[in-house]
Design a protein around this motif. Sequence first.
Motif, PDB file in Angstrom:
ATOM      1  N   ARG A   1       0.839  -1.197   0.000  1.00 29.49           N
ATOM      2  CA  ARG A   1       0.000   0.000   0.000  1.00 29.49           C
ATOM      3  C   ARG A   1       0.875   1.248   0.000  1.00 29.49           C
ATOM      4  NH1 ARG A   1      -4.634  -0.970   4.647  1.00 29.49           N
ATOM      5  NH2 ARG A   1      -5.908  -2.492   3.523  1.00 29.49           N
ATOM      6  N   PRO A   2       0.418   2.309  -0.675  1.00 33.24           N
ATOM      7  CA  PRO A   2       1.152   3.575  -0.604  1.00 33.24           C
ATOM      8  C   PRO A   2       1.181   4.096   0.829  1.00 33.24           C
ATOM      9  CG  PRO A   2      -0.489   3.607  -2.366  1.00 33.24           C
ATOM     10  CD  PRO A   2      -0.765   2.387  -1.546  1.00 33.24           C
ATOM     11  N   ASP A   3       2.218   4.822   1.155  1.00 30.28           N
ATOM     12  CA  ASP A   3       2.296   5.452   2.468  1.00 30.28           C
ATOM     13  C   ASP A   3       1.091   6.363   2.657  1.00 30.28           C
ATOM     14  OD1 ASP A   3       4.025   6.361   4.905  1.00 30.28           O
ATOM     15  OD2 ASP A   3       3.438   8.225   3.882  1.00 30.28           O
ATOM     16  N   PRO A   4       0.446   6.338   3.836  1.00 26.88           N
ATOM     17  CA  PRO A   4      -0.756   7.167   4.044  1.00 26.88           C
ATOM     18  C   PRO A   4      -0.512   8.661   3.790  1.00 26.88           C
ATOM     19  CG  PRO A   4      -0.535   5.578   5.807  1.00 26.88           C
ATOM     20  CD  PRO A   4       0.721   5.479   4.993  1.00 26.88           C
ATOM     21  N   ALA A   5       0.655   9.166   4.196  1.00 25.01           N
ATOM     22  CA  ALA A   5       0.948  10.584   3.982  1.00 25.01           C
ATOM     23  C   ALA A   5       1.064  10.892   2.489  1.00 25.01           C
ATOM     24  CB  ALA A   5       2.235  10.967   4.714  1.00 25.01           C
ATOM     25  N   LYS A   6       1.695   9.983   1.743  1.00 27.22           N
ATOM     26  CA  LYS A   6       1.832  10.176   0.295  1.00 27.22           C
ATOM     27  C   LYS A   6       0.471  10.122  -0.380  1.00 27.22           C
ATOM     28  CE  LYS A   6       4.064   8.289  -3.836  1.00 27.22           C
ATOM     29  NZ  LYS A   6       4.967   7.241  -4.378  1.00 27.22           N
ATOM     30  N   LEU A   7      -0.365   9.170   0.032  1.00 31.97           N
ATOM     31  CA  LEU A   7      -1.707   9.059  -0.541  1.00 31.97           C
ATOM     32  C   LEU A   7      -2.520  10.304  -0.238  1.00 31.97           C
ATOM     33  CD1 LEU A   7      -3.904   7.424  -1.963  1.00 31.97           C
ATOM     34  CD2 LEU A   7      -4.432   6.351   0.242  1.00 31.97           C
ATOM     35  N   THR A   8      -2.442  10.779   1.008  1.00 25.02           N
ATOM     36  CA  THR A   8      -3.159  12.002   1.374  1.00 25.02           C
ATOM     37  C   THR A   8      -2.706  13.170   0.516  1.00 25.02           C
ATOM     38  OG1 THR A   8      -3.430  11.259   3.672  1.00 25.02           O
ATOM     39  CG2 THR A   8      -3.622  13.626   3.257  1.00 25.02           C
ATOM     40  N   HIS A   9      -1.408  13.288   0.305  1.00 27.64           N
ATOM     41  CA  HIS A   9      -0.849  14.366  -0.507  1.00 27.64           C
ATOM     42  C   HIS A   9      -1.412  14.321  -1.929  1.00 27.64           C
ATOM     43  CE1 HIS A   9       2.100  17.286  -1.935  1.00 27.64           C
ATOM     44  NE2 HIS A   9       2.365  16.455  -2.939  1.00 27.64           N
ATOM     45  N   GLN A  10      -1.476  13.119  -2.506  1.00 27.65           N
ATOM     46  CA  GLN A  10      -1.967  12.989  -3.879  1.00 27.65           C
ATOM     47  C   GLN A  10      -3.458  13.296  -3.974  1.00 27.65           C
ATOM     48  OE1 GLN A  10      -0.397   8.932  -4.674  1.00 27.65           O
ATOM     49  NE2 GLN A  10       0.745   9.896  -6.333  1.00 27.65           N
ATOM     50  N   ILE A  11      -4.235  12.767  -3.035  1.00 28.47           N
ATOM     51  CA  ILE A  11      -5.678  13.018  -3.066  1.00 28.47           C
ATOM     52  C   ILE A  11      -5.966  14.491  -2.805  1.00 28.47           C
ATOM     53  CG2 ILE A  11      -7.889  12.514  -1.951  1.00 28.47           C
ATOM     54  CD1 ILE A  11      -6.920   9.688  -1.463  1.00 28.47           C
ATOM     55  N   TRP A  12      -5.206  15.089  -1.877  1.00 31.77           N
ATOM     56  CA  TRP A  12      -5.433  16.502  -1.593  1.00 31.77           C
ATOM     57  C   TRP A  12      -5.133  17.364  -2.819  1.00 31.77           C
ATOM     58  CZ3 TRP A  12      -8.290  19.183   1.370  1.00 31.77           C
ATOM     59  CH2 TRP A  12      -8.129  20.562   1.402  1.00 31.77           C
ATOM     60  N   GLY A  13      -4.142  16.976  -3.599  1.00 30.56           N
ATOM     61  CA  GLY A  13      -3.856  17.709  -4.824  1.00 30.56           C
ATOM     62  C   GLY A  13      -5.052  17.726  -5.751  1.00 30.56           C
ATOM     63  N   MET A  14      -5.753  16.582  -5.850  1.00 30.21           N
ATOM     64  CA  MET A  14      -6.958  16.506  -6.670  1.00 30.21           C
ATOM     65  C   MET A  14      -8.056  17.389  -6.099  1.00 30.21           C
ATOM     66  SD  MET A  14     -10.209  15.028  -6.464  1.00 30.21           S
ATOM     67  CE  MET A  14      -9.948  13.809  -5.186  1.00 30.21           C
ATOM     68  N   ILE A  15      -8.232  17.382  -4.777  1.00 27.91           N
ATOM     69  CA  ILE A  15      -9.261  18.193  -4.139  1.00 27.91           C
ATOM     70  C   ILE A  15      -8.977  19.683  -4.350  1.00 27.91           C
ATOM     71  CG2 ILE A  15     -10.259  18.882  -1.915  1.00 27.91           C
ATOM     72  CD1 ILE A  15      -9.808  15.986  -0.982  1.00 27.91           C
ATOM     73  N   ALA A  16      -7.711  20.074  -4.143  1.00 27.20           N
ATOM     74  CA  ALA A  16      -7.334  21.483  -4.317  1.00 27.20           C
ATOM     75  C   ALA A  16      -7.612  21.939  -5.747  1.00 27.20           C
ATOM     76  CB  ALA A  16      -5.865  21.682  -3.963  1.00 27.20           C
ATOM     77  N   GLY A  17      -7.317  21.063  -6.718  1.00 22.66           N
ATOM     78  CA  GLY A  17      -7.579  21.418  -8.116  1.00 22.66           C
ATOM     79  C   GLY A  17      -9.063  21.555  -8.377  1.00 22.66           C
ATOM     80  N   ALA A  18      -9.864  20.644  -7.834  1.00 17.61           N
ATOM     81  CA  ALA A  18     -11.303  20.690  -8.055  1.00 17.61           C
ATOM     82  C   ALA A  18     -11.940  21.942  -7.450  1.00 17.61           C
ATOM     83  CB  ALA A  18     -11.964  19.450  -7.474  1.00 17.61           C
ATOM     84  N   LEU A  19     -11.365  22.402  -6.320  1.00 15.72           N
ATOM     85  CA  LEU A  19     -11.925  23.569  -5.629  1.00 15.72           C
ATOM     86  C   LEU A  19     -11.235  24.868  -6.009  1.00 15.72           C
ATOM     87  CD1 LEU A  19     -12.420  22.065  -2.047  1.00 15.72           C
ATOM     88  CD2 LEU A  19     -14.139  22.358  -3.845  1.00 15.72           C
ATOM     89  N   ASP A  20     -10.205  24.747  -6.869  1.00 16.22           N
ATOM     90  CA  ASP A  20      -9.468  25.925  -7.337  1.00 16.22           C
ATOM     91  C   ASP A  20      -8.879  26.717  -6.160  1.00 16.22           C
ATOM     92  OD1 ASP A  20      -8.390  27.679  -9.162  1.00 16.22           O
ATOM     93  OD2 ASP A  20     -10.229  28.858  -9.398  1.00 16.22           O
ATOM     94  N   ILE A  21      -8.220  25.971  -5.249  1.00 15.14           N
ATOM     95  CA  ILE A  21      -7.586  26.617  -4.113  1.00 15.14           C
ATOM     96  C   ILE A  21      -6.109  26.233  -4.062  1.00 15.14           C
ATOM     97  CG2 ILE A  21      -9.697  26.641  -2.714  1.00 15.14           C
ATOM     98  CD1 ILE A  21      -8.637  24.193  -1.203  1.00 15.14           C
ATOM     99  N   GLU A  22      -5.364  26.965  -3.249  1.00 24.02           N
ATOM    100  CA  GLU A  22      -3.938  26.669  -3.090  1.00 24.02           C
ATOM    101  C   GLU A  22      -3.771  25.289  -2.484  1.00 24.02           C
ATOM    102  OE1 GLU A  22      -0.070  28.396  -0.572  1.00 24.02           O
ATOM    103  OE2 GLU A  22      -1.965  29.508  -0.623  1.00 24.02           O
ATOM    104  N   ARG A  23      -2.827  24.548  -3.005  1.00 26.38           N
ATOM    105  CA  ARG A  23      -2.611  23.188  -2.517  1.00 26.38           C
ATOM    106  C   ARG A  23      -2.028  23.197  -1.121  1.00 26.38           C
ATOM    107  NH1 ARG A  23      -0.346  18.196  -6.018  1.00 26.38           N
ATOM    108  NH2 ARG A  23      -0.103  16.680  -4.332  1.00 26.38           N
TER     109      ARG A  23
END
Length: 211
Positions: free
Chosen positions: A189-211
Amino acid sequence: MVNDEGKRAMAVQDRTSERTDRKLLRAAKILAAAEAILREGDGALEMSQVAGKAGVSVGLAYHYFGSKAGMLGAIIDAFYDRYNHVTNQYIDPDIPWRIRERQRLMAAVEFLYNDPMAPVILGKMARTSQVAAVESARHEEMIEMAIRNIASGIRRGDIGDHIDPAIAGAAITGAIRGGIMHAMAMQPRPDPAKLTHQIWGMIAGALDIER
Protein backbone atom coordinates in the motif's frame (compact mmCIF):
# COMPACT_ATOMS: atom_id res chain seq x y z
CA MET A 1 -33.25 3.56 54.97
CA VAL A 2 -34.77 1.64 52.04
CA ASN A 3 -38.04 -0.17 52.82
CA ASP A 4 -39.03 -3.59 51.44
CA GLU A 5 -40.89 -2.10 48.50
CA GLY A 6 -37.87 -0.04 47.60
CA LYS A 7 -35.61 -3.08 47.82
CA ARG A 8 -37.92 -5.04 45.51
CA ALA A 9 -37.91 -2.20 43.01
CA MET A 10 -34.11 -2.04 43.10
CA ALA A 11 -33.89 -5.81 42.63
CA VAL A 12 -36.18 -5.64 39.59
CA GLN A 13 -34.10 -2.79 38.18
CA ASP A 14 -30.90 -4.78 38.68
CA ARG A 15 -32.34 -7.85 36.94
CA THR A 16 -33.55 -5.70 34.05
CA SER A 17 -30.11 -4.13 33.72
CA GLU A 18 -28.46 -7.56 33.78
CA ARG A 19 -30.79 -8.83 31.04
CA THR A 20 -30.05 -5.76 28.93
CA ASP A 21 -26.32 -6.25 29.37
CA ARG A 22 -26.59 -9.91 28.37
CA LYS A 23 -28.59 -8.98 25.27
CA LEU A 24 -26.03 -6.38 24.25
CA LEU A 25 -23.19 -8.85 24.77
CA ARG A 26 -24.97 -11.53 22.71
CA ALA A 27 -25.72 -9.07 19.91
CA ALA A 28 -22.09 -7.90 19.89
CA LYS A 29 -20.90 -11.52 19.81
CA ILE A 30 -23.15 -12.29 16.85
CA LEU A 31 -22.01 -9.19 14.96
CA ALA A 32 -18.36 -10.00 15.64
CA ALA A 33 -18.90 -13.48 14.19
CA ALA A 34 -20.63 -11.99 11.13
CA GLU A 35 -17.81 -9.52 10.55
CA ALA A 36 -15.23 -12.31 10.77
CA ILE A 37 -17.11 -14.33 8.14
CA LEU A 38 -17.33 -11.30 5.85
CA ARG A 39 -13.62 -10.56 6.19
CA GLU A 40 -12.62 -14.16 5.55
CA GLY A 41 -15.02 -14.71 2.64
CA ASP A 42 -16.24 -12.85 -0.41
CA GLY A 43 -18.50 -10.36 1.36
CA ALA A 44 -21.49 -12.67 1.69
CA LEU A 45 -22.82 -14.73 4.58
CA GLU A 46 -25.68 -16.91 5.72
CA MET A 47 -27.38 -16.69 9.10
CA SER A 48 -26.56 -20.33 9.80
CA GLN A 49 -22.85 -19.56 9.34
CA VAL A 50 -23.04 -16.65 11.75
CA ALA A 51 -24.97 -18.60 14.37
CA GLY A 52 -22.48 -21.46 14.21
CA LYS A 53 -19.46 -19.19 14.55
CA ALA A 54 -21.08 -17.24 17.41
CA GLY A 55 -22.19 -20.40 19.19
CA VAL A 56 -25.88 -19.43 19.25
CA SER A 57 -29.00 -20.75 17.61
CA VAL A 58 -30.08 -19.49 14.20
CA GLY A 59 -33.34 -18.41 15.81
CA LEU A 60 -31.50 -16.18 18.25
CA ALA A 61 -29.58 -14.52 15.44
CA TYR A 62 -32.87 -13.79 13.68
CA HIS A 63 -34.38 -12.61 16.98
CA TYR A 64 -31.73 -9.89 17.35
CA PHE A 65 -31.49 -8.72 13.74
CA GLY A 66 -34.71 -9.83 12.06
CA SER A 67 -33.08 -10.92 8.82
CA LYS A 68 -29.77 -11.26 7.05
CA ALA A 69 -30.30 -7.81 5.54
CA GLY A 70 -30.91 -6.43 9.03
CA MET A 71 -27.65 -7.92 10.27
CA LEU A 72 -25.68 -6.59 7.30
CA GLY A 73 -27.30 -3.19 7.78
CA ALA A 74 -26.19 -3.15 11.42
CA ILE A 75 -22.61 -3.93 10.38
CA ILE A 76 -22.62 -1.20 7.73
CA ASP A 77 -24.13 1.34 10.12
CA ALA A 78 -21.54 0.54 12.79
CA PHE A 79 -18.74 1.02 10.27
CA TYR A 80 -20.05 4.36 9.03
CA ASP A 81 -20.65 5.53 12.59
CA ARG A 82 -16.94 4.91 13.27
CA TYR A 83 -15.99 6.61 10.01
CA ASN A 84 -18.19 9.64 10.66
CA HIS A 85 -16.74 9.97 14.15
CA VAL A 86 -13.31 10.37 12.57
CA THR A 87 -14.26 12.59 9.64
CA ASN A 88 -16.50 14.85 11.76
CA GLN A 89 -14.04 15.25 14.62
CA TYR A 90 -13.63 18.75 15.98
CA ILE A 91 -10.81 20.74 14.43
CA ASP A 92 -10.12 24.35 15.43
CA PRO A 93 -12.38 26.43 13.14
CA ASP A 94 -9.85 29.27 13.14
CA ILE A 95 -7.39 27.14 11.19
CA PRO A 96 -7.50 27.96 7.45
CA TRP A 97 -10.01 25.72 5.67
CA ARG A 98 -7.49 23.99 3.41
CA ILE A 99 -5.18 23.11 6.32
CA ARG A 100 -8.06 21.92 8.49
CA GLU A 101 -9.55 19.77 5.73
CA ARG A 102 -6.21 18.27 4.78
CA GLN A 103 -5.90 17.14 8.41
CA ARG A 104 -9.38 15.66 8.19
CA LEU A 105 -8.46 13.84 4.97
CA MET A 106 -5.35 12.38 6.60
CA ALA A 107 -7.49 11.11 9.49
CA ALA A 108 -9.92 9.51 7.02
CA VAL A 109 -7.11 7.79 5.12
CA GLU A 110 -5.60 6.41 8.33
CA PHE A 111 -9.01 5.19 9.50
CA LEU A 112 -9.77 3.36 6.26
CA TYR A 113 -6.29 1.86 6.18
CA ASN A 114 -6.64 0.53 9.71
CA ASP A 115 -10.30 -0.44 10.12
CA PRO A 116 -10.55 -4.17 9.24
CA MET A 117 -14.06 -3.76 7.84
CA ALA A 118 -13.19 -0.96 5.40
CA PRO A 119 -12.14 -3.20 2.48
CA VAL A 120 -15.19 -5.38 3.12
CA ILE A 121 -17.79 -2.61 3.33
CA LEU A 122 -16.40 -0.50 0.50
CA GLY A 123 -15.24 -3.39 -1.64
CA LYS A 124 -16.65 -6.90 -1.24
CA MET A 125 -20.03 -5.98 0.23
CA ALA A 126 -20.59 -3.07 -2.14
CA ARG A 127 -20.92 -5.61 -4.94
CA THR A 128 -23.73 -7.57 -3.27
CA SER A 129 -27.34 -6.65 -4.01
CA GLN A 130 -28.48 -7.25 -0.41
CA VAL A 131 -26.53 -4.31 0.94
CA ALA A 132 -26.30 -1.95 -2.02
CA ALA A 133 -29.22 0.22 -0.90
CA VAL A 134 -28.04 0.51 2.72
CA GLU A 135 -24.45 1.24 1.74
CA SER A 136 -25.60 3.73 -0.90
CA ALA A 137 -27.70 5.63 1.66
CA ARG A 138 -24.73 6.00 4.01
CA HIS A 139 -22.54 7.11 1.10
CA GLU A 140 -25.11 9.81 0.32
CA GLU A 141 -24.75 11.03 3.90
CA MET A 142 -21.01 11.43 3.28
CA ILE A 143 -21.75 13.47 0.17
CA GLU A 144 -24.13 15.72 2.10
CA MET A 145 -21.46 16.32 4.73
CA ALA A 146 -18.95 17.20 2.01
CA ILE A 147 -21.41 19.65 0.45
CA ARG A 148 -21.97 21.40 3.80
CA ASN A 149 -18.25 21.51 4.42
CA ILE A 150 -17.47 23.08 1.05
CA ALA A 151 -20.30 25.58 1.50
CA SER A 152 -18.73 26.53 4.84
CA GLY A 153 -15.40 27.12 3.09
CA ILE A 154 -17.12 29.37 0.56
CA ARG A 155 -18.82 31.40 3.32
CA ARG A 156 -15.44 31.83 5.04
CA GLY A 157 -13.91 33.09 1.82
CA ASP A 158 -11.44 30.18 1.66
CA ILE A 159 -13.09 28.82 -1.49
CA GLY A 160 -14.29 30.92 -4.42
CA ASP A 161 -18.03 31.37 -4.81
CA HIS A 162 -17.74 30.15 -8.42
CA ILE A 163 -17.57 26.61 -7.02
CA ASP A 164 -20.85 24.69 -6.84
CA PRO A 165 -20.83 22.85 -3.47
CA ALA A 166 -23.22 20.11 -4.65
CA ILE A 167 -21.21 19.19 -7.73
CA ALA A 168 -17.86 19.50 -5.96
CA GLY A 169 -19.04 17.56 -2.89
CA ALA A 170 -20.30 14.60 -4.92
CA ALA A 171 -17.24 14.52 -7.19
CA ILE A 172 -14.71 14.81 -4.36
CA THR A 173 -16.42 12.21 -2.16
CA GLY A 174 -16.44 9.72 -5.01
CA ALA A 175 -12.82 10.45 -5.92
CA ILE A 176 -11.63 10.09 -2.33
CA ARG A 177 -13.41 6.79 -1.97
CA GLY A 178 -12.15 5.46 -5.29
CA GLY A 179 -8.59 6.60 -4.69
CA ILE A 180 -8.36 5.15 -1.19
CA MET A 181 -9.95 1.85 -2.20
CA HIS A 182 -7.53 1.49 -5.11
CA ALA A 183 -4.60 2.24 -2.81
CA MET A 184 -5.82 -0.29 -0.23
CA ALA A 185 -5.78 -3.03 -2.88
CA MET A 186 -2.17 -2.29 -3.88
CA GLN A 187 0.75 -4.37 -2.66
CA PRO A 188 2.42 -2.74 -0.92
CA ARG A 189 0.00 0.00 0.00
CA PRO A 190 1.15 3.58 -0.60
CA ASP A 191 2.30 5.45 2.47
CA PRO A 192 -0.76 7.17 4.04
CA ALA A 193 0.95 10.58 3.98
CA LYS A 194 1.83 10.18 0.30
CA LEU A 195 -1.71 9.06 -0.54
CA THR A 196 -3.16 12.00 1.37
CA HIS A 197 -0.85 14.37 -0.51
CA GLN A 198 -1.97 12.99 -3.88
CA ILE A 199 -5.68 13.02 -3.07
CA TRP A 200 -5.43 16.50 -1.59
CA GLY A 201 -3.86 17.71 -4.82
CA MET A 202 -6.96 16.51 -6.67
CA ILE A 203 -9.26 18.19 -4.14
CA ALA A 204 -7.33 21.48 -4.32
CA GLY A 205 -7.58 21.42 -8.12
CA ALA A 206 -11.30 20.69 -8.06
CA LEU A 207 -11.93 23.57 -5.63
CA ASP A 208 -9.47 25.92 -7.34
CA ILE A 209 -7.59 26.62 -4.11
CA GLU A 210 -3.94 26.67 -3.09
CA ARG A 211 -2.61 23.19 -2.52
